[in-house]
Design a protein around this motif. Sequence first.
Motif, PDB file in Angstrom:
ATOM      1  N   LEU A 477       1.067  -1.354  -0.239  1.00 54.98           N
ATOM      2  CA  LEU A 477       0.120   0.397   0.537  1.00 54.98           C
ATOM      3  C   LEU A 477       1.107   1.174  -0.126  1.00 54.98           C
ATOM      4  O   LEU A 477       0.774   2.235  -0.809  1.00 54.98           O
ATOM      5  CB  LEU A 477      -0.966  -0.252   1.338  1.00 54.98           C
ATOM      6  CG  LEU A 477      -2.175  -1.082   1.337  1.00 54.98           C
ATOM      7  CD1 LEU A 477      -2.471  -1.087   2.178  1.00 54.98           C
ATOM      8  CD2 LEU A 477      -3.468  -1.051   0.407  1.00 54.98           C
ATOM      9  N   GLU A 478       1.706   1.206   0.976  1.00 52.88           N
ATOM     10  CA  GLU A 478       2.769   2.254   1.204  1.00 52.88           C
ATOM     11  C   GLU A 478       3.097   2.031  -0.477  1.00 52.88           C
ATOM     12  O   GLU A 478       4.295   3.564  -1.426  1.00 52.88           O
ATOM     13  CB  GLU A 478       4.457   1.811   1.456  1.00 52.88           C
ATOM     14  CG  GLU A 478       3.793   2.166   3.446  1.00 52.88           C
ATOM     15  CD  GLU A 478       5.196   1.876   3.890  1.00 52.88           C
ATOM     16  OE1 GLU A 478       5.265   1.299   3.765  1.00 52.88           O
ATOM     17  OE2 GLU A 478       3.939   1.853   5.336  1.00 52.88           O
ATOM     18  N   SER A 481       0.698   4.112  -2.270  1.00 58.05           N
ATOM     19  CA  SER A 481       0.525   5.505  -2.648  1.00 58.05           C
ATOM     20  C   SER A 481       2.129   6.597  -3.187  1.00 58.05           C
ATOM     21  O   SER A 481       1.276   7.680  -3.650  1.00 58.05           O
ATOM     22  CB  SER A 481       0.148   5.696  -1.087  1.00 58.05           C
ATOM     23  OG  SER A 481       0.238   6.765  -0.724  1.00 58.05           O
ATOM     24  N   GLN A 482       2.975   5.834  -2.898  1.00 51.00           N
ATOM     25  CA  GLN A 482       4.044   7.138  -3.065  1.00 51.00           C
ATOM     26  C   GLN A 482       3.901   7.019  -5.007  1.00 51.00           C
ATOM     27  O   GLN A 482       4.102   8.527  -5.231  1.00 51.00           O
ATOM     28  CB  GLN A 482       5.189   5.980  -3.231  1.00 51.00           C
ATOM     29  CG  GLN A 482       5.617   5.889  -1.347  1.00 51.00           C
ATOM     30  CD  GLN A 482       7.432   5.268  -1.404  1.00 51.00           C
ATOM     31  OE1 GLN A 482       7.331   4.385  -2.280  1.00 51.00           O
ATOM     32  NE2 GLN A 482       7.710   5.249   0.038  1.00 51.00           N
ATOM     33  N   LYS A 484       1.000   7.051  -6.463  1.00 54.45           N
ATOM     34  CA  LYS A 484       0.037   7.937  -6.755  1.00 54.45           C
ATOM     35  C   LYS A 484       0.466   9.481  -6.418  1.00 54.45           C
ATOM     36  O   LYS A 484       0.194  10.268  -7.100  1.00 54.45           O
ATOM     37  CB  LYS A 484      -1.285   8.028  -5.817  1.00 54.45           C
ATOM     38  CG  LYS A 484      -2.069   6.327  -6.859  1.00 54.45           C
ATOM     39  CD  LYS A 484      -3.352   6.398  -5.147  1.00 54.45           C
ATOM     40  CE  LYS A 484      -3.951   5.024  -5.491  1.00 54.45           C
ATOM     41  NZ  LYS A 484      -5.109   4.784  -4.721  1.00 54.45           N
ATOM     42  N   ASN A 485       1.665   9.813  -5.187  1.00 55.81           N
ATOM     43  CA  ASN A 485       1.723  11.140  -5.314  1.00 55.81           C
ATOM     44  C   ASN A 485       2.895  11.454  -6.147  1.00 55.81           C
ATOM     45  O   ASN A 485       2.629  12.294  -6.326  1.00 55.81           O
ATOM     46  CB  ASN A 485       2.725  11.424  -3.385  1.00 55.81           C
ATOM     47  CG  ASN A 485       1.675  10.868  -2.803  1.00 55.81           C
ATOM     48  OD1 ASN A 485       0.800  10.972  -2.527  1.00 55.81           O
ATOM     49  ND2 ASN A 485       2.022   9.837  -1.549  1.00 55.81           N
ATOM     50  N   LYS A 488       0.779  12.581  -8.986  1.00 50.30           N
ATOM     51  CA  LYS A 488       0.060  13.860  -8.284  1.00 50.30           C
ATOM     52  C   LYS A 488       0.384  15.057  -8.453  1.00 50.30           C
ATOM     53  O   LYS A 488       0.357  16.489  -9.032  1.00 50.30           O
ATOM     54  CB  LYS A 488      -0.410  13.427  -7.093  1.00 50.30           C
ATOM     55  CG  LYS A 488      -0.850  14.612  -6.236  1.00 50.30           C
ATOM     56  CD  LYS A 488      -1.481  14.594  -4.744  1.00 50.30           C
ATOM     57  CE  LYS A 488      -2.071  15.784  -4.333  1.00 50.30           C
ATOM     58  NZ  LYS A 488      -2.355  15.373  -2.659  1.00 50.30           N
ATOM     59  N   PRO A 517      -8.088  15.347   0.598  1.00 49.31           N
ATOM     60  CA  PRO A 517      -6.898  14.072   1.346  1.00 49.31           C
ATOM     61  C   PRO A 517      -6.781  14.498   2.409  1.00 49.31           C
ATOM     62  O   PRO A 517      -7.218  13.022   2.991  1.00 49.31           O
ATOM     63  CB  PRO A 517      -5.553  13.763   0.417  1.00 49.31           C
ATOM     64  CG  PRO A 517      -5.787  14.310  -1.047  1.00 49.31           C
ATOM     65  CD  PRO A 517      -6.553  15.834  -0.704  1.00 49.31           C
ATOM     66  N   ASP A 521      -8.366  11.358   5.469  1.00 49.84           N
ATOM     67  CA  ASP A 521      -8.148  11.084   5.987  1.00 49.84           C
ATOM     68  C   ASP A 521      -7.448  10.929   7.370  1.00 49.84           C
ATOM     69  O   ASP A 521      -8.154   9.950   8.571  1.00 49.84           O
ATOM     70  CB  ASP A 521      -5.829  11.041   5.776  1.00 49.84           C
ATOM     71  CG  ASP A 521      -5.234  10.241   6.354  1.00 49.84           C
ATOM     72  OD1 ASP A 521      -4.822   8.687   6.302  1.00 49.84           O
ATOM     73  OD2 ASP A 521      -3.956  11.140   7.742  1.00 49.84           O
TER      74      ASP A 521
END
Length: 965
Positions: A477-478, A481-482, A484-485, A488, A517, A521
């Motif tokens: 998941l990390e 997430s990285q 996706k960031n 972004k 976000p 969160d």
Amino acid sequence: MASSHSSSPVPQGSSRDVFFKKEVDPTKHIRPVQSLPDVCPKEPTVTDQHRWTIYHSKVNLPAALNDPRLAKRESDFFTKTWGLDFVDTEVIPSFYLPQISKEHFTVYQQEISQKEKTHERCKNICPPKDTFDRTLLHTHDKSRTDLEQVPKIFMKPDFALDDSLTFNSVLPWSHFNTAGGKGNRDAASSKLLQEKLSHYLDIVEVNIAHQISLRSEAFFHAMTSQHELQDYLKKTSQAVKMLRDKIAQIDKVMCEGSLHILRLALTRNNCVKVYNKLKLMATVHQTQPTVQVLLSTSEFVGALDLIATTQEVLQQELQGIHSFRHLGSQLCELEKLIDKMMIAEFSTYSHSDLNRPLDDDCQILEEERLVSLVFGLLKQRKLNFLEIYSEEMIITAKNIIKQCVINKVSQIEEIDTDVIVKLADQMRMLNFPQWFDLLKDIFSKFTIFLQRVKATLNIIHSVVLSVLDKNRRTRELEEISQQKNAAKDNSLDTEVAYLIHEGLFISDAFNEGELTPIAIDTTSQRNASPNSEPCSSDSVSEPECTTDSSSSKEQTSSSATPGGVDMMVNEDMKLTDLELEKLANNIQELLYSASDICHDRAVKFLMSRAKDGFLEKLNSTEFITLSRLMETFILDTEHICGRKSMSLLGALQSQANKFVNRFHEERKTKLSLLLDNERWKQADVPAEFQDLVDSISDGKIALPEKKSGVTEERKPAEVLIVEGQQYAVVGTVLLLIRIILEYCQCVDNIPSVTTDMLTRLSDLLKYFNSRSCQLVLGAGALQVVGLKTITTKNLALSSRCLQLIVHYIPVIRAHFEARLQPKQYSMLRHFDHITKDYHDHIAEISAKLVAIMDSLFDKLLSKYEVKAPVPSACFRNICKQMAKMHEAIFDLLPEEQTQMLFLRINASYKLHLKKQLSHLNVINDGGPQNGLVTADVAFYTGNLQALKGLKDLDLNMSEIWEQKR
């Protein structure tokens, strides 16, 4: 010119601000107004706009004229304040100024054309430039000559009178010393020095005045433009005043109210934060009582989570609060106390779980408690709890054997426990059935014990695997997430130009993009945390109402153990994947260790009973029963633990080897005694031996079971019938066949001793062959048994017994081959060697029988004389001995072997007869001697063919005659 730090720059004129415009006089050329650099702060204050006046600006004309940094004097005095860079600053052309061309100067050129003509005339009247230049050069040389009179010390850049050396050089003390009689001279010298310095001053002043005169034109030009500059400054001051009034009005109407609202909103947010902070402090203040409550119910994981959350809040949101300065150390000490409590609790749990009554119920004791303990120990990285469980297993295994022995001994009334104190001595008083029941009970309890250990370790293993799986999923998941960031960030970079074009600030756009976000969160953390308190209804700002859940960064996920206990896995378990995998392997190794412990304790129990040779004294049935029980236990433990333990198997193999040695020695000794007492006479065959042979023919190689009850008595037979053939045997061979079957049956009952049994059986067969050879062929029976002589019947009976054993060797070989591993097939060569030895022995016996008759022929035929009567006495004796030989072996050997034997005897007879006839010089010439020999030979042939089984024997006697000379 200097101005105050708060003065605003002079704005550039525009079409809307008419007060910045100035009437342009076409007769005058005025430089365009330069924009001043922004030396004011980004947010200028407007509180002092009414207090600034033109008197704050000061003009120092000599300073402006004598500025050493300027090589050329300018009429614009703003360079004094803002420096040289101000003049050279590039000004962006205005869009509102028109494009100037040469046509705009046409009117101006027409107006000054007349003045230009007048100027040209004046230039002709003025003195030539060269003369002026020579005058200037002469004046300059004169000034330089005058300046050279001034000492160089006054021209140094570091000239300072406070320096003692410089002061002494300029004003020597010798000019001021009035002591002695030199007062008048010193006074004159001082006056001369004063005049000299005055002269130097005059020279410098003259040169300064000359320099000023050279620049008089610039000075007068400055003076003429002073009024114009003052008018320009006055208009600029008025424009600045109007601008400041307008900005003050805008600030009062449009900014003060909004700023006041922002201040109130900020104050309100601060109050909410203070309220939430106090609320969080109240929650943290209740940490220790809450931890005590959790510990009272053995909720170690919850207590550790609460401590970790509180420590994180103290380090982040409540850092620096004086009232909580000791709470962190107190929580650390409390965490250490919880570690000790968990270790003690796990030790207590292990003792309770392993020492409860060993019944058939293998359910786990308090599964939820075990899961909670394991999670707490993993969270605190206390990975040595498996060692505690291992030590408890060893103690429990010892206690199981001890308790079983105590229970069994207490049931035996013959054992006096008051006299025999030691438990081991009491156990040795048990007979085999009692001891066997005790061992069976121990094995049963060990099996239940291992099943219980396996169930407990499976729960621990599932907990470890769940933590490992959670770590991997969190890492995935990390990574997502990285990614996706990063995507972004790229998208934000592409939107910068659009945001500027739309008139938005980039910082506002970024904050607006990040708002959602963060809010999501925060909300998810607030909803996911089970310990978070609900926000009160009077909260002003919803995002601020997070209490302790907003500060906690734990992310939990729910999973279930096989026992149905929900497990919460959090990120505080900072165990690496390698550590978790190693721990999982250690759990599996611990299960193997449990099996080894049980086997080791069982081996010690066996060895304690085997000290007095008890196990070596067991008969075959008892040892086979014991072996089967131990093999069953070994297989059961292997099925439970997944690995075969070798200690008990090794002990069983050791005892089996001892049993095999004793088994073999007993039977070898028995066979030796039988052979030593064997008289080598044909024995009757009991019915059970015939049944035994028949069962072997049916493919069943085993001793027949003893039938209970009264059985029908059957008469023994004269011979043993094996697959349609008759075997006349001695009693020793019948017992040897039974012994061989005992070896084969022992291999079936104890497969682990197959190779040893094969070696021992081959040794037994070789012993029988060698010993029977010594007794019969070697005539050892004459001394051992007391036989008078070894007869042909003894020899034939021995040969037939050997043939019976040879008949069963392939059957025995096949039996062992089916029970050997492929890599052990090389051991079967022993049977090939034994078969060869037996065939050699049988051939030697046949040769011995032929040799007996050969010696008889040699003895009788050597005295043969060719004379009447016919048949001769010699041939009568030969036929008589042949009849005795036939009578002795015909009932013992098969017809084929008898014929082959007599063919060999006949060949020996012909050889000896031919030799004697040659000696007597009798030839086949048809004479009287030839007729007598022919009659004797016919008598021999007729008597031999008259014997039973030799009728069809081909007796060619033509070879006894030599060729005619």
